[in-house]
Write a protein that holds these residues in place. Sequence first.
Motif, PDB file in Angstrom:
ATOM      1  N   VAL A  75     -22.089   3.011 -23.214  1.00  0.00           N
ATOM      2  CA  VAL A  75     -23.497   1.919 -22.940  1.00  0.00           C
ATOM      3  C   VAL A  75     -23.639   2.621 -24.487  1.00  0.00           C
ATOM      4  O   VAL A  75     -24.733   3.605 -24.190  1.00  0.00           O
ATOM      5  CB  VAL A  75     -24.058   1.946 -22.280  1.00  0.00           C
ATOM      6  CG1 VAL A  75     -25.646   1.540 -22.117  1.00  0.00           C
ATOM      7  CG2 VAL A  75     -22.963   1.377 -20.975  1.00  0.00           C
ATOM      8  N   ASN A  76     -24.292   2.094 -25.642  1.00  0.00           N
ATOM      9  CA  ASN A  76     -24.837   2.008 -26.842  1.00  0.00           C
ATOM     10  C   ASN A  76     -23.841   3.328 -27.381  1.00  0.00           C
ATOM     11  O   ASN A  76     -25.064   4.336 -27.482  1.00  0.00           O
ATOM     12  CB  ASN A  76     -26.376   2.400 -26.306  1.00  0.00           C
ATOM     13  CG  ASN A  76     -26.910   0.308 -26.117  1.00  0.00           C
ATOM     14  OD1 ASN A  76     -26.013  -0.335 -26.483  1.00  0.00           O
ATOM     15  ND2 ASN A  76     -27.565   0.334 -25.595  1.00  0.00           N
ATOM     16  N   GLU A  77     -23.191   3.733 -27.162  1.00  0.00           N
ATOM     17  CA  GLU A  77     -22.312   4.868 -28.026  1.00  0.00           C
ATOM     18  C   GLU A  77     -22.662   6.389 -26.848  1.00  0.00           C
ATOM     19  O   GLU A  77     -21.951   7.374 -27.450  1.00  0.00           O
ATOM     20  CB  GLU A  77     -22.735   5.212 -29.028  1.00  0.00           C
ATOM     21  CG  GLU A  77     -22.312   3.992 -30.157  1.00  0.00           C
ATOM     22  CD  GLU A  77     -22.920   4.193 -31.502  1.00  0.00           C
ATOM     23  OE1 GLU A  77     -23.771   4.979 -31.823  1.00  0.00           O
ATOM     24  OE2 GLU A  77     -22.154   3.832 -32.505  1.00  0.00           O
ATOM     25  N   VAL A  78     -23.324   5.936 -25.771  1.00  0.00           N
ATOM     26  CA  VAL A  78     -22.826   7.195 -24.579  1.00  0.00           C
ATOM     27  C   VAL A  78     -22.111   6.917 -23.844  1.00  0.00           C
ATOM     28  O   VAL A  78     -21.884   5.840 -23.156  1.00  0.00           O
ATOM     29  CB  VAL A  78     -24.548   7.266 -24.619  1.00  0.00           C
ATOM     30  CG1 VAL A  78     -25.071   8.063 -23.331  1.00  0.00           C
ATOM     31  CG2 VAL A  78     -26.133   7.146 -25.629  1.00  0.00           C
ATOM     32  N   ARG A  83     -18.161   0.118 -24.935  1.00  0.00           N
ATOM     33  CA  ARG A  83     -17.029   0.184 -24.539  1.00  0.00           C
ATOM     34  C   ARG A  83     -16.267   0.289 -23.288  1.00  0.00           C
ATOM     35  O   ARG A  83     -16.854   1.567 -23.009  1.00  0.00           O
ATOM     36  CB  ARG A  83     -17.315   0.617 -26.131  1.00  0.00           C
ATOM     37  CG  ARG A  83     -16.241   1.666 -26.048  1.00  0.00           C
ATOM     38  CD  ARG A  83     -16.063   2.739 -27.529  1.00  0.00           C
ATOM     39  NE  ARG A  83     -16.400   1.864 -29.292  1.00  0.00           N
ATOM     40  CZ  ARG A  83     -16.258   2.684 -30.198  1.00  0.00           C
ATOM     41  NH1 ARG A  83     -15.692   3.625 -29.556  1.00  0.00           N
ATOM     42  NH2 ARG A  83     -15.833   1.590 -30.886  1.00  0.00           N
ATOM     43  N   LEU A  84     -15.504   1.036 -23.499  1.00  0.00           N
ATOM     44  CA  LEU A  84     -14.735   0.976 -22.349  1.00  0.00           C
ATOM     45  C   LEU A  84     -12.788   0.815 -22.630  1.00  0.00           C
ATOM     46  O   LEU A  84     -12.902   0.961 -23.406  1.00  0.00           O
ATOM     47  CB  LEU A  84     -14.185  -0.032 -21.225  1.00  0.00           C
ATOM     48  CG  LEU A  84     -13.136   0.613 -20.337  1.00  0.00           C
ATOM     49  CD1 LEU A  84     -13.988   1.278 -19.347  1.00  0.00           C
ATOM     50  CD2 LEU A  84     -12.704  -0.632 -18.789  1.00  0.00           C
ATOM     51  N   VAL A  85     -12.910   3.117 -23.182  1.00  0.00           N
ATOM     52  CA  VAL A  85     -11.709   3.603 -23.489  1.00  0.00           C
ATOM     53  C   VAL A  85     -10.925   3.905 -22.821  1.00  0.00           C
ATOM     54  O   VAL A  85     -11.255   4.579 -21.820  1.00  0.00           O
ATOM     55  CB  VAL A  85     -12.499   4.920 -24.181  1.00  0.00           C
ATOM     56  CG1 VAL A  85     -11.366   5.252 -25.136  1.00  0.00           C
ATOM     57  CG2 VAL A  85     -13.429   3.885 -25.547  1.00  0.00           C
ATOM     58  N   ALA A  86      -9.487   3.258 -22.260  1.00  0.00           N
ATOM     59  CA  ALA A  86      -9.461   3.173 -21.214  1.00  0.00           C
ATOM     60  C   ALA A  86      -7.395   3.861 -21.115  1.00  0.00           C
ATOM     61  O   ALA A  86      -7.140   3.334 -22.205  1.00  0.00           O
ATOM     62  CB  ALA A  86      -8.823   1.491 -20.244  1.00  0.00           C
ATOM     63  N   GLY A  87      -7.310   4.536 -20.998  1.00  0.00           N
ATOM     64  CA  GLY A  87      -5.760   4.874 -20.158  1.00  0.00           C
ATOM     65  C   GLY A  87      -5.375   4.081 -19.527  1.00  0.00           C
ATOM     66  O   GLY A  87      -5.713   3.030 -18.651  1.00  0.00           O
ATOM     67  N   CYS A 126     -16.795   7.260 -27.607  1.00  0.00           N
ATOM     68  CA  CYS A 126     -18.133   6.699 -27.642  1.00  0.00           C
ATOM     69  C   CYS A 126     -18.930   6.608 -29.206  1.00  0.00           C
ATOM     70  O   CYS A 126     -19.199   5.783 -29.620  1.00  0.00           O
ATOM     71  CB  CYS A 126     -18.932   7.098 -26.765  1.00  0.00           C
ATOM     72  SG  CYS A 126     -18.918   6.971 -24.873  1.00  0.00           S
ATOM     73  N   THR A 127     -18.953   7.575 -30.242  1.00  0.00           N
ATOM     74  CA  THR A 127     -19.011   7.326 -31.049  1.00  0.00           C
ATOM     75  C   THR A 127     -18.086   7.000 -32.314  1.00  0.00           C
ATOM     76  O   THR A 127     -19.461   6.606 -33.576  1.00  0.00           O
ATOM     77  CB  THR A 127     -19.925   8.462 -30.863  1.00  0.00           C
ATOM     78  OG1 THR A 127     -19.094   9.631 -31.604  1.00  0.00           O
ATOM     79  CG2 THR A 127     -21.049   8.956 -30.209  1.00  0.00           C
ATOM     80  N   ILE A 128     -17.525   7.741 -32.745  1.00  0.00           N
ATOM     81  CA  ILE A 128     -15.956   6.516 -33.685  1.00  0.00           C
ATOM     82  C   ILE A 128     -16.485   4.820 -33.812  1.00  0.00           C
ATOM     83  O   ILE A 128     -15.965   4.514 -32.862  1.00  0.00           O
ATOM     84  CB  ILE A 128     -15.083   6.877 -33.253  1.00  0.00           C
ATOM     85  CG1 ILE A 128     -14.468   8.865 -33.159  1.00  0.00           C
ATOM     86  CG2 ILE A 128     -13.634   6.715 -34.338  1.00  0.00           C
ATOM     87  CD1 ILE A 128     -13.350   9.087 -33.043  1.00  0.00           C
ATOM     88  N   GLU A 129     -16.944   5.250 -35.341  1.00  0.00           N
ATOM     89  CA  GLU A 129     -17.296   3.826 -35.339  1.00  0.00           C
ATOM     90  C   GLU A 129     -15.472   2.798 -35.363  1.00  0.00           C
ATOM     91  O   GLU A 129     -14.695   3.012 -35.292  1.00  0.00           O
ATOM     92  CB  GLU A 129     -17.474   3.621 -36.990  1.00  0.00           C
ATOM     93  CG  GLU A 129     -19.151   4.215 -36.700  1.00  0.00           C
ATOM     94  CD  GLU A 129     -18.935   3.913 -38.465  1.00  0.00           C
ATOM     95  OE1 GLU A 129     -18.496   3.724 -39.060  1.00  0.00           O
ATOM     96  OE2 GLU A 129     -20.227   3.993 -38.646  1.00  0.00           O
ATOM     97  N   ARG A 130     -15.648   1.504 -34.993  1.00  0.00           N
ATOM     98  CA  ARG A 130     -14.283   0.368 -34.893  1.00  0.00           C
ATOM     99  C   ARG A 130     -14.275   0.638 -36.418  1.00  0.00           C
ATOM    100  O   ARG A 130     -14.659   0.544 -37.457  1.00  0.00           O
ATOM    101  CB  ARG A 130     -14.573  -0.450 -34.225  1.00  0.00           C
ATOM    102  CG  ARG A 130     -15.767  -1.263 -34.815  1.00  0.00           C
ATOM    103  CD  ARG A 130     -16.134  -2.141 -33.113  1.00  0.00           C
ATOM    104  NE  ARG A 130     -17.128  -3.179 -34.300  1.00  0.00           N
ATOM    105  CZ  ARG A 130     -17.644  -3.780 -33.664  1.00  0.00           C
ATOM    106  NH1 ARG A 130     -16.929  -4.239 -32.300  1.00  0.00           N
ATOM    107  NH2 ARG A 130     -17.969  -5.408 -34.136  1.00  0.00           N
ATOM    108  N   PRO A 131     -12.768   0.259 -36.575  1.00  0.00           N
ATOM    109  CA  PRO A 131     -12.054   0.052 -37.765  1.00  0.00           C
ATOM    110  C   PRO A 131     -12.871  -1.808 -38.215  1.00  0.00           C
ATOM    111  O   PRO A 131     -13.023  -2.179 -37.973  1.00  0.00           O
ATOM    112  CB  PRO A 131     -10.915  -0.486 -37.731  1.00  0.00           C
ATOM    113  CG  PRO A 131     -10.367  -0.707 -36.384  1.00  0.00           C
ATOM    114  CD  PRO A 131     -11.796  -0.165 -35.836  1.00  0.00           C
ATOM    115  N   PRO A 132     -13.527  -1.523 -39.640  1.00  0.00           N
ATOM    116  CA  PRO A 132     -13.852  -2.615 -40.556  1.00  0.00           C
ATOM    117  C   PRO A 132     -13.101  -3.990 -40.438  1.00  0.00           C
ATOM    118  O   PRO A 132     -11.793  -3.611 -39.836  1.00  0.00           O
ATOM    119  CB  PRO A 132     -14.255  -2.462 -41.798  1.00  0.00           C
ATOM    120  CG  PRO A 132     -13.176  -1.585 -42.338  1.00  0.00           C
ATOM    121  CD  PRO A 132     -12.745  -0.451 -40.888  1.00  0.00           C
TER     122      PRO A 132
END
Length: 258
Positions: A151-154, A139-143, A200-206
């Motif tokens: 990587v794997n929620e870390v 996951r890349l959380v970008a601004g 990194c740990t917030i679940e994506r929306p269903p």
Amino acid sequence: MAPEIQELTLHSTIESFESEPLGTVPRGWEDVESAWVAELDGARALEIADASTSVLARASLSAEPASTRSLEFRVRPITLPNALLFDVDGTDATGADAAVYHLSIEEDGRIRRYDAPTATWTDVADPGTVDVTTDTTIRLVAGLGSATLCVNEVAVAQVAPSLPDPMALGGTTFASAGTATVGDDVRIDDVWLADTVTDCTIERPPEVAEPGYDTAAPGRARREPAPCVCGGRPVLLPLLLALSRRRVTPAAVPAAGP
């Protein structure tokens, strides 16, 4: 009078490829070379396979421009003698299409960042960060100014954009290590693009829950059309998984460096 048949297209934030025929280019993907829908553990994924010294294997998914972008995907290398490149695309300081964040997963599991002004690659995560023998969620959380790489929620790194002063963030591009290199073969699944910043740990929306959709296993459930009563008449609505986006064309992708 015959009943009017209506169609409904569902717009999902998650690309799971389950409704795509094997061997085809998945709907909504653009600038595709040496990439197609393939099997993965009885389900389906996007395969990017580079067997040519004259073609860069790649596939792009566009998205509306925004100032923030969360990209998540699950990757499993089949063979990775070189690297897998992944981008958050967008526009540069002049408004031209560009790879705003240009990163690579190397053969030893390290992650590298490309710096466009100096045309250099730098390690941002150590060897072994990505287990190249199994599935890994990236996951890349970008601004516009920086991004958190997960990587794997870390969280494993904070990274700067690959180019200065980007104007907007768009979709994503996956590619093999370069035009001249060969042998990279990876499966990409459960691609998620969102314009809200998460961690990194917030679940994506269903995925969108509609009649006929089983959301118990996001990205893995088989979607089937369901009968619906529209205007008092039973109508079968084909539920087509699609994305509605304005195209943001990725710039030329720099190959992974040594």
